[in-house]
Design a protein around this motif. Structure first.
Motif, short mmCIF file in Angstrom:
data_model
loop_
_atom_site.label_atom_id
_atom_site.label_comp_id
_atom_site.label_asym_id
_atom_site.label_seq_id
_atom_site.Cartn_x
_atom_site.Cartn_y
_atom_site.Cartn_z
N SER A 21 16.39 7.90 132.43
CA SER A 21 16.59 8.03 131.00
C SER A 21 15.82 6.94 130.28
O SER A 21 15.60 5.85 130.82
CB SER A 21 18.07 7.94 130.65
OG SER A 21 18.79 9.02 131.20
N ALA A 23 15.88 5.28 126.32
CA ALA A 23 16.45 5.25 124.98
C ALA A 23 15.45 4.61 124.02
O ALA A 23 14.98 3.50 124.26
CB ALA A 23 17.75 4.46 125.00
N SER A 25 14.46 3.31 120.10
CA SER A 25 15.04 2.82 118.85
C SER A 25 13.92 2.35 117.93
O SER A 25 12.76 2.31 118.32
CB SER A 25 16.03 1.68 119.13
OG SER A 25 15.38 0.60 119.76
N ASP A 71 15.96 14.59 123.91
CA ASP A 71 17.07 14.83 122.99
C ASP A 71 16.72 14.13 121.68
O ASP A 71 16.79 12.91 121.59
CB ASP A 71 18.37 14.28 123.59
CG ASP A 71 19.58 14.63 122.74
OD1 ASP A 71 19.45 14.67 121.50
OD2 ASP A 71 20.65 14.85 123.33
N ASP A 73 18.24 14.25 118.78
CA ASP A 73 19.40 13.68 118.08
C ASP A 73 19.75 12.30 118.61
O ASP A 73 20.14 11.41 117.85
CB ASP A 73 20.59 14.61 118.21
CG ASP A 73 20.40 15.90 117.44
OD1 ASP A 73 21.05 16.91 117.77
OD2 ASP A 73 19.58 15.90 116.48
N LYS A 74 19.64 12.13 119.93
CA LYS A 74 20.01 10.87 120.54
C LYS A 74 18.81 9.96 120.77
O LYS A 74 18.96 8.84 121.28
CB LYS A 74 20.71 11.13 121.88
CG LYS A 74 22.02 11.89 121.73
CD LYS A 74 22.68 12.10 123.10
CE LYS A 74 23.98 12.86 122.96
NZ LYS A 74 24.62 13.11 124.27
N SER A 75 17.62 10.44 120.44
CA SER A 75 16.39 9.66 120.64
C SER A 75 16.25 9.21 122.09
O SER A 75 15.98 8.03 122.37
CB SER A 75 16.35 8.44 119.71
OG SER A 75 16.32 8.84 118.37
N THR A 76 16.46 10.13 123.00
CA THR A 76 16.33 9.81 124.41
C THR A 76 15.35 10.75 125.10
O THR A 76 15.18 11.90 124.71
CB THR A 76 17.68 9.88 125.14
OG1 THR A 76 18.22 11.20 124.97
CG2 THR A 76 18.66 8.86 124.59
#
Length: 122
Positions: A21, A23, A25, A71, A73-76
């Motif tokens: 994964s 993430a 930001s 994803d 929405d989750k910025s992943t």
């Protein structure tokens, strides 16, 4: 700027599976293309899989075994790896850029994570 952090690496036996994964930001909403690259000792960083909009693209060596997904929405960003082989052993990096396109060249990506180690034992 975009900051990215990978997770999910580890040690697995040949034939096993792992899920990586990443993430994102910062200005993650402006990212158009993301990708996974990997690098083994003494080798150049190589493209693994990419996603631009709804389009996904893969290196021949992982096609049919790895699946990239994003994803929004989750910025992943994720990489599902199955049927792993010892030659998949490497540090895996997620990468991103603001422009789209099926680009497999690592210099064309602007933002990088710190990398996560994947080791596949025989």
């Amino acid at each position: 700027q975009v900051q990215m952090v990978e997770s999910g690496g580890g040690l697995v036996q040949a034939g096993g599976s792992l899920r990586l994964s990443c993430a994102a930001s910062g200005r993650a909403f402006s990212i158009h293309a993301m990708a996974w690259f990997r690098q083994s000792p003494g080798k150049e960083r190589e493209f693994v899989a990419g996603i631009s909009g709804e389009a996904t693209f893969y290196a021949d060596s992982v096609k049919g075994r790895f699946t990239i997904s994003r994803d929004y929405d989750k910025s992943t960003l994720s990489l599902q790896m199955t049927n792993l082989k010892p030659e998949d052993t490497a540090v895996y990096y997620c990468a991103a850029r603001y422009t789209g396109g099926r680009d497999t060249q690592f210099p064309n990506y602007n933002f990088w994570g710190q990398g996560t180690q994947v080791t596949v034992s025989a």
